[in-house]
Structure formats: C-alpha cells, structure tokens
Design a protein around this motif. Structure first.
Motif, PDB file in Angstrom:
ATOM      1  N   THR A   1       0.838  -1.201   0.000  1.00  0.00           N
ATOM      2  CA  THR A   1       0.000   0.000   0.000  1.00  0.00           C
ATOM      3  C   THR A   1       0.870   1.247   0.000  1.00  0.00           C
ATOM      4  OG1 THR A   1      -1.756  -1.143   1.215  1.00  0.00           O
ATOM      5  CG2 THR A   1      -1.780   1.273   1.260  1.00  0.00           C
ATOM      6  N   SER A   2       0.537   2.194  -0.862  1.00  0.00           N
ATOM      7  CA  SER A   2       1.278   3.465  -0.909  1.00  0.00           C
ATOM      8  C   SER A   2       1.127   4.179   0.432  1.00  0.00           C
ATOM      9  CB  SER A   2       0.741   4.341  -2.041  1.00  0.00           C
ATOM     10  OG  SER A   2       0.860   3.677  -3.284  1.00  0.00           O
ATOM     11  N   PRO A   3       2.235   4.530   1.088  1.00  0.00           N
ATOM     12  CA  PRO A   3       2.163   5.125   2.429  1.00  0.00           C
ATOM     13  C   PRO A   3       1.714   6.588   2.381  1.00  0.00           C
ATOM     14  CG  PRO A   3       4.429   5.066   1.672  1.00  0.00           C
ATOM     15  CD  PRO A   3       3.616   4.341   0.631  1.00  0.00           C
ATOM     16  N   PRO A   4       1.248   7.110   3.513  1.00  0.00           N
ATOM     17  CA  PRO A   4       0.799   8.508   3.569  1.00  0.00           C
ATOM     18  C   PRO A   4       1.940   9.482   3.251  1.00  0.00           C
ATOM     19  CG  PRO A   4       0.139   7.297   5.542  1.00  0.00           C
ATOM     20  CD  PRO A   4       1.094   6.427   4.801  1.00  0.00           C
ATOM     21  N   TYR A   5       1.640  10.481   2.467  1.00  0.00           N
ATOM     22  CA  TYR A   5       2.635  11.496   2.107  1.00  0.00           C
ATOM     23  C   TYR A   5       3.194  12.168   3.355  1.00  0.00           C
ATOM     24  CZ  TYR A   5       4.515  15.986   0.560  1.00  0.00           C
ATOM     25  OH  TYR A   5       5.333  17.071   0.364  1.00  0.00           O
ATOM     26  N   LEU A   6       2.316  12.522   4.302  1.00  0.00           N
ATOM     27  CA  LEU A   6       2.775  13.267   5.465  1.00  0.00           C
ATOM     28  C   LEU A   6       3.694  12.430   6.344  1.00  0.00           C
ATOM     29  CD1 LEU A   6      -0.404  15.309   6.477  1.00  0.00           C
ATOM     30  CD2 LEU A   6       1.594  16.053   5.157  1.00  0.00           C
ATOM     31  N   ALA A   7       3.510  11.101   6.343  1.00  0.00           N
ATOM     32  CA  ALA A   7       4.429  10.228   7.084  1.00  0.00           C
ATOM     33  C   ALA A   7       5.761  10.142   6.370  1.00  0.00           C
ATOM     34  CB  ALA A   7       3.815   8.841   7.238  1.00  0.00           C
ATOM     35  N   SER A   8       5.719  10.046   5.037  1.00  0.00           N
ATOM     36  CA  SER A   8       6.952   9.976   4.248  1.00  0.00           C
ATOM     37  C   SER A   8       7.734  11.276   4.353  1.00  0.00           C
ATOM     38  CB  SER A   8       6.626   9.684   2.783  1.00  0.00           C
ATOM     39  OG  SER A   8       5.958   8.454   2.645  1.00  0.00           O
ATOM     40  N   LYS A   9       6.997  12.387   4.357  1.00  0.00           N
ATOM     41  CA  LYS A   9       7.639  13.703   4.438  1.00  0.00           C
ATOM     42  C   LYS A   9       8.415  13.866   5.738  1.00  0.00           C
ATOM     43  CE  LYS A   9       6.499  18.646   4.347  1.00  0.00           C
ATOM     44  NZ  LYS A   9       5.396  19.647   4.388  1.00  0.00           N
ATOM     45  N   SER A  10       7.886  13.269   6.810  1.00  0.00           N
ATOM     46  CA  SER A  10       8.537  13.409   8.118  1.00  0.00           C
ATOM     47  C   SER A  10       9.625  12.364   8.345  1.00  0.00           C
ATOM     48  CB  SER A  10       7.489  13.295   9.234  1.00  0.00           C
ATOM     49  OG  SER A  10       6.862  12.026   9.208  1.00  0.00           O
TER      50      SER A  10
ATOM     51  N   LYS B   1      13.018  10.873   8.377  1.00  0.00           N
ATOM     52  CA  LYS B   1      14.322  11.544   8.450  1.00  0.00           C
ATOM     53  C   LYS B   1      15.295  11.078   7.367  1.00  0.00           C
ATOM     54  CE  LYS B   1      14.031  12.514  13.409  1.00  0.00           C
ATOM     55  NZ  LYS B   1      14.652  12.311  14.748  1.00  0.00           N
ATOM     56  N   SER B   2      15.021   9.893   6.789  1.00  0.00           N
ATOM     57  CA  SER B   2      15.930   9.393   5.754  1.00  0.00           C
ATOM     58  C   SER B   2      15.780  10.176   4.448  1.00  0.00           C
ATOM     59  CB  SER B   2      15.666   7.907   5.492  1.00  0.00           C
ATOM     60  OG  SER B   2      14.354   7.710   4.984  1.00  0.00           O
ATOM     61  N   GLY B   3      14.705  10.951   4.353  1.00  0.00           N
ATOM     62  CA  GLY B   3      14.496  11.783   3.167  1.00  0.00           C
ATOM     63  C   GLY B   3      13.959  10.996   1.997  1.00  0.00           C
ATOM     64  N   GLY B   4      13.397  11.705   1.020  1.00  0.00           N
ATOM     65  CA  GLY B   4      12.875  11.066  -0.171  1.00  0.00           C
ATOM     66  C   GLY B   4      11.524  10.404   0.052  1.00  0.00           C
ATOM     67  N   PHE B   5      10.964   9.868  -1.053  1.00  0.00           N
ATOM     68  CA  PHE B   5       9.665   9.222  -1.004  1.00  0.00           C
ATOM     69  C   PHE B   5       9.778   7.841  -1.636  1.00  0.00           C
ATOM     70  CE2 PHE B   5       8.982  13.802  -1.260  1.00  0.00           C
ATOM     71  CZ  PHE B   5       8.156  14.022  -0.171  1.00  0.00           C
ATOM     72  N   PRO B   6       8.934   6.906  -1.219  1.00  0.00           N
ATOM     73  CA  PRO B   6       8.991   5.562  -1.801  1.00  0.00           C
ATOM     74  C   PRO B   6       8.787   5.606  -3.311  1.00  0.00           C
ATOM     75  CG  PRO B   6       7.562   5.602   0.126  1.00  0.00           C
ATOM     76  CD  PRO B   6       7.884   7.024  -0.197  1.00  0.00           C
ATOM     77  N   ILE B   7       9.589   4.866  -4.041  1.00  0.00           N
ATOM     78  CA  ILE B   7       9.487   4.885  -5.499  1.00  0.00           C
ATOM     79  C   ILE B   7       8.267   4.102  -5.973  1.00  0.00           C
ATOM     80  CG2 ILE B   7      10.855   2.818  -5.997  1.00  0.00           C
ATOM     81  CD1 ILE B   7      12.231   4.642  -8.212  1.00  0.00           C
ATOM     82  N   THR B   8       7.670   3.325  -5.080  1.00  0.00           N
ATOM     83  CA  THR B   8       6.500   2.532  -5.448  1.00  0.00           C
ATOM     84  C   THR B   8       5.180   3.260  -5.212  1.00  0.00           C
ATOM     85  OG1 THR B   8       6.589   1.496  -3.270  1.00  0.00           O
ATOM     86  CG2 THR B   8       7.613   0.303  -5.102  1.00  0.00           C
ATOM     87  N   GLY B   9       5.256   4.557  -4.895  1.00  0.00           N
ATOM     88  CA  GLY B   9       4.038   5.352  -4.798  1.00  0.00           C
ATOM     89  C   GLY B   9       3.823   5.998  -3.454  1.00  0.00           C
ATOM     90  N   VAL B  10       2.926   6.964  -3.439  1.00  0.00           N
ATOM     91  CA  VAL B  10       2.604   7.735  -2.241  1.00  0.00           C
ATOM     92  C   VAL B  10       1.101   7.981  -2.228  1.00  0.00           C
ATOM     93  CG1 VAL B  10       3.032   9.884  -0.980  1.00  0.00           C
ATOM     94  CG2 VAL B  10       4.854   8.891  -2.374  1.00  0.00           C
ATOM     95  N   SER B  11       0.514   8.036  -1.042  1.00  0.00           N
ATOM     96  CA  SER B  11      -0.895   8.389  -0.904  1.00  0.00           C
ATOM     97  C   SER B  11      -1.018   9.814  -0.361  1.00  0.00           C
ATOM     98  CB  SER B  11      -1.611   7.437   0.049  1.00  0.00           C
ATOM     99  OG  SER B  11      -2.930   7.895   0.308  1.00  0.00           O
ATOM    100  N   PHE B  12      -1.814  10.607  -1.066  1.00  0.00           N
ATOM    101  CA  PHE B  12      -2.072  11.986  -0.634  1.00  0.00           C
ATOM    102  C   PHE B  12      -3.482  12.110  -0.054  1.00  0.00           C
ATOM    103  CE2 PHE B  12       0.618  11.827  -4.423  1.00  0.00           C
ATOM    104  CZ  PHE B  12       1.770  12.438  -3.956  1.00  0.00           C
ATOM    105  N   ALA B  13      -4.235  11.009  -0.049  1.00  0.00           N
ATOM    106  CA  ALA B  13      -5.653  11.024   0.329  1.00  0.00           C
ATOM    107  C   ALA B  13      -5.845  11.467   1.771  1.00  0.00           C
ATOM    108  CB  ALA B  13      -6.262   9.653   0.105  1.00  0.00           C
TER     109      ALA B  13
END
Length: 364
Positions: free
Chosen positions: A92-101, A103-115
């Motif tokens: 499942t594409s993880p929440p954008y706000l969790a990815s944004k926080s 510390k390793s930086g960047g976003f999963p290449i397999t997708g992001v959820s903005f919902a």
C-alpha cells in the motif's frame, strides 16, 4: 439455489484472481500507485493533522486490520487503496505526510498516498472537518514528489516511471454530502445542476495539473449512491435512501464521464478507467445476498438509529459479524465490501468500468 451458486462462483473467482495475482506477485504489474482522494482511501495522512476532526486513529477502527490496531483507515480493516495495491503486486502506498517526516528523506518509489479524510474537489468542502488536505493541496504535494523523482532518476526515467504508474482518484463524495447535509445552505446559493457541473469542471483542472506532473494512467472512481449510506438514511424516518442525493450523485457521474471523454481528446497520451462506484455499491444494496451481505442499511460501528446518530468512536458499539455488513460506519464500507468492490472492477465488464477496466489500463 441461484443465489447460493452466485455466491460460490464469486468466491471461486476471488480465488482465481488471488492465485493469478500471487503468481504475478514477484513482478509488480505497475511501478507505482499514487493515490488522491478522501477518507475512502486515506491510509493515515490525517493522523498527522493536529486540528482535523476527520480522524480514524482510534478504536474500533482497525479491529480487523493486521495487528488489530487503528491506522487512520476509516474501516474495520483494509480499504479500497489496500486492495488495489494488492491486485497490482505492491505494498500500500504510504501517507505522504508520514513519508515527508521520514528523516531518511525522499519518497517511496512505489508510490505515495495523498488522500485525506474530509477532502473534496472544492477547497472549502473540508471546512466542516476543520483541517484536511483538499485536492489542490494533494496535487501540490505530488509536484514535490515529482521533483524528487526527477532529481533521483533524471527527467526521462522519471517520466517513464510515472507514465506506467497508476494515478487513483477517489473524491467527490464529501462535496455532495456537504450539499445534501441537513441544514446546509449550499442549495440556497447554488442550484444542484450548476453545483455538480462545477465539480466536474474543477476536477478536470486538477487532472490536467496532475498530467503536468507525469500522470498518464488514471483510475477515476465515480461517487457511490451516497443517499444510501447510513448517515443519509438516518435523515429519513423510514430509513430509506435519500433519493435526491442519489439522483444528483448519478447526475454528477454522468458529467464526470463526459468530462473524461473530453479530457482524453485534449490529452492524447492519457488513458483512464472510469469505475462505476454507484452501480457496484447499488448492486450490493439491491442484491446483498449475492455478495454474502445481510445488512445494507445500518452501520456496523456507531450508536443510535441505524448506528448512524453517533460515529464510530471508542464508546460506540460494533457488530460481531463485520463481513455481513456493507457499511462500517456512517459513510464508509467494511473491509468485505471494499474487497468485493476491487475484485468487481479490476477485471470488470463495461457494466462497471469504462472504457476499459483497471487490468486493461495497466496493459495500455
């Protein structure tokens, strides 16, 4: 005998699809899934919004999710976004706000959820929930992910990656529920036809903006028969569906289909699968035993008439037979209904998905 056979056959098809997807699981069918929308597909973004009233990070939400803990999903378990990810062989594409926080930086290449729960096509729709991520902001967040991908992969590879990814858009229900909410002053300001036309036009602008940031394959869900959700039924003494809300949901979907046809003529390199959410959920309500449901009116979790007077909160009661219910709470489907929904539309006929189904979209 006929109903029993239909139910057996549907279960058999589920096993076939699960088996085929398992065989294909070693190689995901798409490189990524990007999710835009509302609480039907929120997987935890609103957990990070301090002021939001549209949250599901407390019991009894998640009672059937792995670990039996609330995750921010408005469901007893998995939701539509989870089952779509499973179908294409991805997490499942993880929440954008969790990815944004992170510390390793960047976003999963397999997708992001903005919902985001409470979000709408219109910026003001989420005001009654105090804080949410409206569609315009979700697309702005995607532009940041887009820039991040370009920096990591280079412009050409990033665009190729995005062109083969799925962009899932599940939004519009909150705009309509807000219009038909008891005591709403929106009908006094804007006639319903003008309102649903404006919804489709505003969404078109959003989809074009997403195209600017690499979207090419869209999975667009129409709105369901919102007049049949427990919150709307509870407004009627009879407990029947709000037919006016259903009528204008259907009219919006008609405009949405025409808009997508026009958009396809403008953006030659886009492809889409329009998912007839209304028709699918209406079939659940009209022929529940075919899908194994016995309760189509009342929510599983809540209090009061139809368990729809008080939302699903820790002091609410909840049913023991979740798989028998179409609705988990006032507005949202159970995990069972979400699973049947994705199984129906992923490989569905044109009765449920036009001009192509999701599997055909992946291959396009």
């Amino acid at each position: 005998m006929g109903t029993a056979f239909c139910l057996w056959f549907l279960c058999f098809l589920d096993l076939v699809f699960i088996f085929s997807d398992t065989l294909a699981g070693a190689q995901p069918q798409v490189p990524a899934v990007y999710v835009f929308g509302d609480s039907l597909v929120d997987v935890g973004n609103n957990n990070h919004l301090k002021l939001s009233l549209a949250k599901a990070d407390f019991p009894h939400n998640g009672v059937d999710y792995p670990g039996k803990k609330p995750t921010g999903r408005f469901s007893n378990g998995k939701n539509i976004a989870d089952f779509l990810a499973e179908k294409v062989g991805l997490q499942t594409s993880p929440p954008y706000l969790a990815s944004k926080s992170n510390k390793s930086g960047g976003f999963p290449i397999t997708g992001v959820s903005f919902a985001s729960g409470g979000a709408g096509i219109f910026n003001g729709t989420d005001e009654r929930y105090r804080q949410s991520i409206p569609l315009t902001k979700q697309i702005e967040y995607h532009s940041i992910v887009y820039e991040n991908l370009v920096q990591e992969l280079g412009s050409g590879p990033a665009l190729d990656h995005l062109s083969r990814s799925l962009f899932t858009v599940v939004i519009g229900s909150n705009d309509l529920l807000g219009y038909f909410k008891s005591g709403s002053d929106l009908p006094k300001k804007t006639p319903p036809q003008q309102y649903v036309d404006s919804m489709a036009l505003t969404l078109k602008q959003g989809l074009k903006r997403m195209h600017d940031f690499g979207a090419r394959k869209y999975v667009i869900l129409g709105v369901g028969s919102i007049g049949c959700c427990p919150s709307q039924r509870n407004q009627n003494k009879s407990g029947e569906c709000n037919e006016e809300a259903n009528y204008w949901s259907s009219k919006y979907n008609d405009g949405l289909k025409l808009m997508l046809q026009a958009l396809k003529s403008e953006l030659k390199d886009m492809d889409y699968s329009y998912v007839d959410t209304y028709n699918v959920f209406d079939s659940f309500v009209q022929r529940p035993t075919t899908y194994g449901f016995t309760e189509v009116k009342a929510a599983c979790c809540g209090l009061g008439n139809l368990r729809a007077e008080v939302p699903c909160i820790p002091v609410s009661s909840y049913c023991s037979n979740r798989s028998d219910h179409v609705f988990w709470d006032l507005y949202h489907p159970t995990e069972a209904a979400a699973r049947f929904f994705i199984n129906t539309v992923f490989n569905g006929s044109q009765q449920f998905a036009i001009p192509i189904n999701v599997r055909q979209l992946i291959a396009a």
